[in-house]
Design a protein around this motif. Structure first.
Motif, PDB file in Angstrom:
ATOM      1  N   LEU A 234       3.482  63.034   8.040  1.00 20.13           N
ATOM      2  CA  LEU A 234       4.681  62.277   7.693  1.00 20.13           C
ATOM      3  C   LEU A 234       4.644  60.851   8.248  1.00 20.13           C
ATOM      4  N   GLU A 279      24.223  60.593   5.829  1.00 24.14           N
ATOM      5  CA  GLU A 279      22.956  60.173   6.423  1.00 24.14           C
ATOM      6  C   GLU A 279      23.194  59.438   7.737  1.00 24.14           C
ATOM      7  N   LYS A 283      21.730  60.321  11.322  1.00 21.54           N
ATOM      8  CA  LYS A 283      20.616  59.534  11.848  1.00 21.54           C
ATOM      9  C   LYS A 283      21.048  58.291  12.613  1.00 21.54           C
ATOM     10  N   MET A 293       9.868  56.618  -0.179  1.00 21.68           N
ATOM     11  CA  MET A 293       8.875  57.698  -0.197  1.00 21.68           C
ATOM     12  C   MET A 293       9.107  58.622  -1.370  1.00 21.68           C
ATOM     13  N   PHE A 294      10.364  58.783  -1.700  1.00 17.72           N
ATOM     14  CA  PHE A 294      10.718  59.629  -2.843  1.00 17.72           C
ATOM     15  C   PHE A 294      10.089  59.054  -4.108  1.00 17.72           C
TER      16      PHE A 294
ATOM     17  N   PHE B  51      12.922  67.684  -7.326  1.00 22.63           N
ATOM     18  CA  PHE B  51      14.003  68.280  -6.521  1.00 22.63           C
ATOM     19  C   PHE B  51      13.441  68.838  -5.213  1.00 22.63           C
ATOM     20  N   LEU B  53      10.798  67.876  -3.641  1.00 26.80           N
ATOM     21  CA  LEU B  53      10.487  66.732  -2.783  1.00 26.80           C
ATOM     22  C   LEU B  53      11.749  66.160  -2.153  1.00 26.80           C
ATOM     23  N   LYS B  54      12.768  66.008  -2.978  1.00 31.61           N
ATOM     24  CA  LYS B  54      14.028  65.437  -2.497  1.00 31.61           C
ATOM     25  C   LYS B  54      14.591  66.296  -1.366  1.00 31.61           C
ATOM     26  N   TYR B  56      13.054  68.276   0.618  1.00 35.47           N
ATOM     27  CA  TYR B  56      12.218  68.133   1.811  1.00 35.47           C
ATOM     28  C   TYR B  56      12.503  66.802   2.525  1.00 35.47           C
ATOM     29  N   LEU B  57      12.528  65.730   1.772  1.00 30.49           N
ATOM     30  CA  LEU B  57      12.723  64.412   2.386  1.00 30.49           C
ATOM     31  C   LEU B  57      14.116  64.268   2.988  1.00 30.49           C
ATOM     32  N   LYS B  58      15.080  64.981   2.432  1.00 33.62           N
ATOM     33  CA  LYS B  58      16.442  64.909   2.972  1.00 33.62           C
ATOM     34  C   LYS B  58      16.623  65.844   4.154  1.00 33.62           C
ATOM     35  N   ASN B 133      12.320  70.369  10.460  1.00 31.52           N
ATOM     36  CA  ASN B 133      11.634  69.402   9.605  1.00 31.52           C
ATOM     37  C   ASN B 133      11.840  68.004  10.200  1.00 31.52           C
ATOM     38  N   GLU B 134      10.722  67.388  10.553  1.00 32.48           N
ATOM     39  CA  GLU B 134      10.755  66.058  11.176  1.00 32.48           C
ATOM     40  C   GLU B 134      11.473  65.027  10.305  1.00 32.48           C
ATOM     41  N   ALA B 135      11.391  65.246   8.996  1.00 27.02           N
ATOM     42  CA  ALA B 135      11.954  64.271   8.053  1.00 27.02           C
ATOM     43  C   ALA B 135      13.442  64.043   8.316  1.00 27.02           C
ATOM     44  N   LYS B 136      14.082  65.049   8.895  1.00 27.86           N
ATOM     45  CA  LYS B 136      15.504  64.986   9.189  1.00 27.86           C
ATOM     46  C   LYS B 136      15.867  63.771  10.032  1.00 27.86           C
ATOM     47  N   LYS B 138      13.963  60.952  10.402  1.00 32.02           N
ATOM     48  CA  LYS B 138      13.313  59.685  10.049  1.00 32.02           C
ATOM     49  C   LYS B 138      14.283  58.767   9.316  1.00 32.02           C
ATOM     50  N   LEU B 141      13.220  57.342   5.577  1.00 33.91           N
ATOM     51  CA  LEU B 141      13.237  58.052   4.283  1.00 33.91           C
ATOM     52  C   LEU B 141      14.444  57.710   3.472  1.00 33.91           C
TER      53      LEU B 141
END
Ligand code: SF4
Ligand code: SF4
Ligand code: FES
Lengths: 365, 141
Positions: A234, A279, A283, A293-294, B51, B53-54, B56-58, B133-136, B138, B141
Motif C-alpha cells: 500500500l 472521512e 482520519k 488510487m481508485f 466496488f 476496490l472501493k 477496500y480503499l475505504k 486494513n491499513e487503508a483505513k 491513509k 486515499l
C-alpha cells in the motif's frame, strides 16, 4: 512470405511503395506519421494526393498519439487505405476493433520491426538529422537507444504480429542504404504487384531480431524490478501515484481507454458531503481531490489485460509518474491468467467478454 | 482496557442464493459474526469489480462476494463473469503487493445455511488474524 529488396534507404523505399499504392489508385489514402515542413513538428496525416507524401516520415521514431487510437476515427473506411503503424499501435488498433472502435476492413496494414520511439520530451525539443541518424545506428545494429521510452526499452513485441507488410529495421545492418519489405499476406502481394523488382520467396529472418530481443528481456526484468519501489504494498503504491494531479491525461491518451465518458469522470463515484464528514471524522484530514488510487487501480481493472505497453501514458504525465511501466507489468500478469496477448489476434475475445464453465477454481474459497 | 478488533467485512450477496443462504443460517439460529455487513444484490455479477476496490480503499477489513454455484445463477451466466472479474481484481492486488487475502469469493446456495455460517466465521477469523486494513488510516486515499 516474400520480400522486395530495394537499393535505397528504408524510409525512402517505403515512401516509394506508398507512392505506388496511392498513384495506382490501389488505395485512396495513406495514413502515416508526417513532419510538417513549416512548423517542423510531427503529426499524423491522412494523405490523398501523391504530392502530400513529400512530408511523410513513416519510420520516424516518434509517437505523437497512439496511431491505433487515431485510426479509429475513420475506420471502417469506405475505400481502401494504407496505414503505417508501429507494432504496438497495430496491436492497440486490433484491441479497439474488438471493442467495435474500428475495423480492419479496407485497411492495408504496414508496420516495421521497431527500435522504439524517442520520448516526447526528446521529440518536442527537436529532432535533427544527426539525432535520427544516431537512433537509426542503434536500431539497425539491434541496440537499445538510451532516449527511447522506458516501456519501449522493455518491449518484447517489436516484431509486428499481424501486419500485411513489414519493413525490416531492427538488426538490419544495411537498412540505411537498402530497403527490405516483407509481404506477409496475399493482400500485400496483390497490392505490391507492379512495384519494384520481383519479390523473392523468403521467410522473415529471425536471427536479425534475436539480439535486441534478449537485450529487451534484460531491460524488462530491470524495469519490473523497479516498479513500486521494487517491493509493492500500500505505501509503495501511494508513493508511486502520490504525485498524481488527477488530470486523467494518462487515460485520455490511452488507446485502450475508449469510453467517451470515463467511469471515473462520471458522477457514478462522486463523493457527497456526508462522505467527506465521515472521512474527516475517521482520519482527521483528507487529501483532495480524492480517489486518486481508485482511479488508477480502477483503470487497471478495466483495461490492464489489454495494455499494449505503448508508453503514451507515461510520456504525457505532467507529474512524471511511470504510469506505463506499472500498467505494462500489471497488465502482463492479468493477461497471463487468461493466456491472453493484447492485439495478437482479432478473433481472440477480450477476457471479460467470455468465460469457460470450468476455470479459476483456485480463486474461489 | 484494549478494544477488541471487530472487523468490518463488506459482503455482497446475491439475492437468489447467498442472501437466501444467509437468511437460512439466521432462521436456523446458526451463529455468524456481526463483522459481516450484508449488501443484497440481484446477482453476484451486479458487483462492478471496482466496488470491491472501493470497499477496500475505504477501509473495509475484508470484502466478501457470495453467489450461486456455477450453473445455478438465476441469470444463467452471471457468476461466470463474476469469477473472471474477481480473478482480475485479485491478480491486480497480488501484482501491486496489496493484501489480496482480504478479498474472498464463495459459492453459497439458498439451501446452504450452514455453509454460509461456516464461511462467515472462517473469513472473519482470518481477517482478525490479519488485523486492521491499513487503508483505513491513509489520508491519501
Ligand atoms: S497523467 Fe499523471 S497526473 Fe494526470 S491523471 Fe495520469 S498519472 Fe495523474
Ligand atoms: S495503459 Fe499506457 S502503456 Fe498501456 S496501452 Fe494505455 S497508454 Fe499505452
Ligand atoms: S443470481 Fe446468484 S450469482 Fe447470479
Amino acid at each position: 512470405m516474400s520480400r522486395i529488396d530495394l537499393q535505397k534507404a528504408s524510409s525512402k523505399g517505403l515512401k516509394e511503395l506508398l507512392g505506388h499504392l496511392l498513384g495506382s489508385g490501389k488505395v485512396s489514402a495513406v495514413f502515416s506519421l508526417r513532419k510538417d515542413p513549416e512548423t517542423g513538428s510531427y503529426d499524423l496525416g491522412l494523405i490523398t494526393e501523391e504530392a502530400g507524401l513529400e512530408t511523410v516520415k513513416p519510420l520516424a521514431p516518434v509517437m505523437i498519439a497512439n496511431a491505433g487510437q487515431v485510426l479509429s476515427s475513420f475506420a471502417p473506411s469506405a475505400e481502401p487505405i494504407a496505414v503505417v503503424l508501429k507494432p504496438c499501435e497495430l496491436r492497440a488498433f486490433i484491441e479497439r476493433a474488438k471493442r467495435e472502435q474500428g475495423s480492419l476492413e479496407n485497411i492495408l496494414t504496414i508496420s516495421m520491426t521497431c527500435g522504439g520511439v524517442l520520448t516526447l520530451d526528446r521529440v518536442v525539443s527537436g529532432l535533427d538529422s544527426d539525432k535520427i541518424g544516431d537512433y537509426e545506428n542503434h536500431c539497425f545494429a539491434g541496440d537499445i537507444h538510451s532516449e527511447t521510452r522506458e516501456t519501449c526499452k522493455a518491449c518484447e513485441y517489436f516484431v509486428p504480429m499481424n501486419a500485411d507488410i513489414t519493413v525490416s529495421m531492427v538488426g538490419q545492418k544495411d537498412a540505411g542504404t537498402k530497403c527490405h519489405i516483407y509481404l506477409n499476406t496475399d493482400l500485400a502481394k496483390e497490392m505490391a504487384k507492379g512495384f519494384g523488382p520481383d519479390p523473392v520467396e523468403e521467410d522473415f529472418d529471425n536471427s536479425l531480431v534475436e539480439g535486441l530481443a534478449s537485450k529487451r528481456a534484460a531491460e524488462k526484468e530491470k524495469l519490473y524490478g523497479a516498479v513500486m519501489s521494487g517491493k509493492g504494498g500500500l505505501d509503495a503504491v501511494i508513493d508511486t501515484f502520490g504525485k498524481c494531479l488527477g488530470c486523467h491525461g494518462c487515460s485520455r491518451v490511452c488507446p485502450i481507454c475508449y469510453c467517451m465518458i470515463c467511469d471515473f469522470e462520471s458522477r457514478n463515484f462522486d463523493n457527497d458531503m456526508p462522505y467527506f464528514e465521515k472521512e474527516l471524522e475517521q482520519k482527521g484530514a483528507l487529501r483532495l481531490p480524492p480517489d486518486t488510487m481508485f482511479f488508477h487501480i480502477g483503470r487497471m481493472i478495466h483495461m490492464s489485460f489489454s495494455c499494449v505497453g505503448c508508453g503514451q501514458c507515461s510520456d504525457v504525465c505532467p507529474a512524471d509518474i511511470p504510469v506505463a511501466s506499472v500498467f505494462k507489468k500489471v497488465g502482463e500478469e492479468t493477461a497471463a491468467i487468461f493466456e491472453y496477448v493484447p492485439g495478437r489476434d482479432i478473433e481472440e475475445a477480450i477476457p471479460v467478454m467470455v468465460f469457460k464453465e470450468e476455470e479459476f477454481t483456485e480463486f474461489i474459497d | 482496557m484494549e478494544k477488541t478488533f471487530v472487523p468490518r467485512i463488506t459482503s455482497f450477496l446475491c439475492t437468489w442464493c447467498s442472501y437466501t443462504g444467509a437468511d437460512l443460517a439466521g432462521t436456523g439460529r446458526m451463529q455468524y459474526p456481526t463483522a459481516i455487513i450484508p449488501i443484497k444484490v440481484m446477482c453476484s455479477s451486479r458487483v462492478d469489480p471496482v466496488f470491491i476496490l472501493k470497499a477496500y480503499l475505504k477501509g473495509s477489513d475484508g470484502v466478501f462476494l457470495g453467489g450461486c454455484h456455477p450453473g445455478d445463477c438465476h441469470y444463467e451466466v452471471g457468476n461466470y463473469h463474476t469469477r473472471r472479474r474477481f480473478a482480475i481484481v485479485k491478480k491486480i492486488f497480488e501484482s501491486l503487493g496489496l493484501e489480496a487475502e482480504r478479498l474472498r469469493l464463495s459459492w453459497i446456495s439458498a439451501s446452504e445455511g450452514p455453509k454460509f455460517a461456516r464461511v462467515a466465521n472462517e473469513f472473519t477469523e482470518k481477517i482478525i488474524e490479519m488485523g486492521e486494513n491499513e487503508a483505513k488510516k491513509k489520508i491519501f486515499l
